[in-house]
Design an enzyme around this catalytic site. Structure first.
Site, short mmCIF file in Angstrom:
data_model
loop_
_atom_site.label_atom_id
_atom_site.label_comp_id
_atom_site.label_asym_id
_atom_site.label_seq_id
_atom_site.Cartn_x
_atom_site.Cartn_y
_atom_site.Cartn_z
N ILE A 1 -60.23 78.79 22.67
CA ILE A 1 -59.78 77.67 23.50
C ILE A 1 -59.98 76.44 22.63
O ILE A 1 -61.05 76.25 22.04
CB ILE A 1 -60.58 77.59 24.82
CG1 ILE A 1 -60.08 76.41 25.68
CG2 ILE A 1 -62.06 77.52 24.61
CD1 ILE A 1 -60.72 76.35 27.06
N SER A 2 -58.95 75.62 22.51
CA SER A 2 -58.96 74.52 21.55
C SER A 2 -59.99 73.45 21.90
O SER A 2 -60.41 73.30 23.05
CB SER A 2 -57.57 73.87 21.47
OG SER A 2 -56.62 74.75 20.95
#
Length: 223
Positions: free
Chosen positions: A68-69
């Site tokens: 997840i960025s």
């Protein structure tokens, strides 16, 4: 606890946006983007054992060699996309569904493609359960886009490739914008903004050095 951490994270994101404005051209986030970030509970999109790290300004693993960025990057990419309420957006790389959830409150509909079957299934369930009804997820090769719903007002790619896939350029509407990290697996990547003119001509600008997982074309690429 989560609310205080969430508020602190948003303040950190806004400070980082200010600090990088000379490279990104964005001195601040729009109020619409800030509100969208505020309304999405990031802890719902990270693995249970990483709940305490949900509001740290860093990427987190979500399994299958995917992440997840970093929240700042999510915020910046969303801002660069210039989302409008009447737009239809293509996302390549659903992951846990966090970026799609942010866009859900900003655009008419998000069509999101995820190459990893398990992640596509989990994201579909999660987004539906949390009430994000303006997102459709399918499992497939994101480099091919989702032609049935093209052309798109905007396209966001959350994995890096050596170049922008031609199918995505083709599916971008004239006047549209595409945001994608471009570069190799083992050397510097840059966040790139591509605009398609009314005549179909492209203009490109590299915004910021970034590090993303590679854009893959089939689940076997992850082995």
């Amino acid at each position: 606890m989560h609310q205080r951490a969430h508020d602190a994270l948003l303040q950190e994101i806004e400070a980082e946006v200010r600090d990088t404005h000379d490279r990104t051209g964005r001195a601040s986030l729009s109020e619409r983007v800030i509100q969208a970030l505020r309304q999405v509970p990031r802890e719902a999109f990270v693995p249970a054992h990483l709940q305490d790290a949900a509001y740290q300004n860093m990427p987190l693993p979500i399994g299958h060699r995917q992440t997840i960025s970093q929240p700042y990057i999510v915020a910046l990419m969303t801002e660069l996309l210039e989302p409008q309420a009447d737009q239809v957006v293509l996302e390549v790389g659903t992951g846990s569904g966090y970026q799609a959830a942010v866009l859900d409150g900003l655009v008419k509909h998000v069509y999101s493609v995820e190459v990893v079957p398990a992640l596509a299934e989990e994201a579909t369930e999660r987004l539906q359960r949390l009430g994000y009804h303006h997102v459709s997820v399918r499992q497939g090769d994101g480099s091919l886009g989702w032609p049935e719903h093209a052309p798109y007002d905007a396209i966001i790619v959350t994995a890096a490739g050596p170049q922008v896939p031609p199918a995505l350029v083709e599916q971008l509407k004239p006047g549209g914008v595409l945001v994608m990290p471009v570069g190799g697996r083992h050397f510097e990547q840059n966040l790139r903004v591509i605009r398609k003119g009314a005549d179909g001509q492209l203009t490109e600008r590299d915004v910021l050095p970034v590090v993303f997982v590679p854009l893959t074309h089939s689940p076997t690429d992850l082995a």
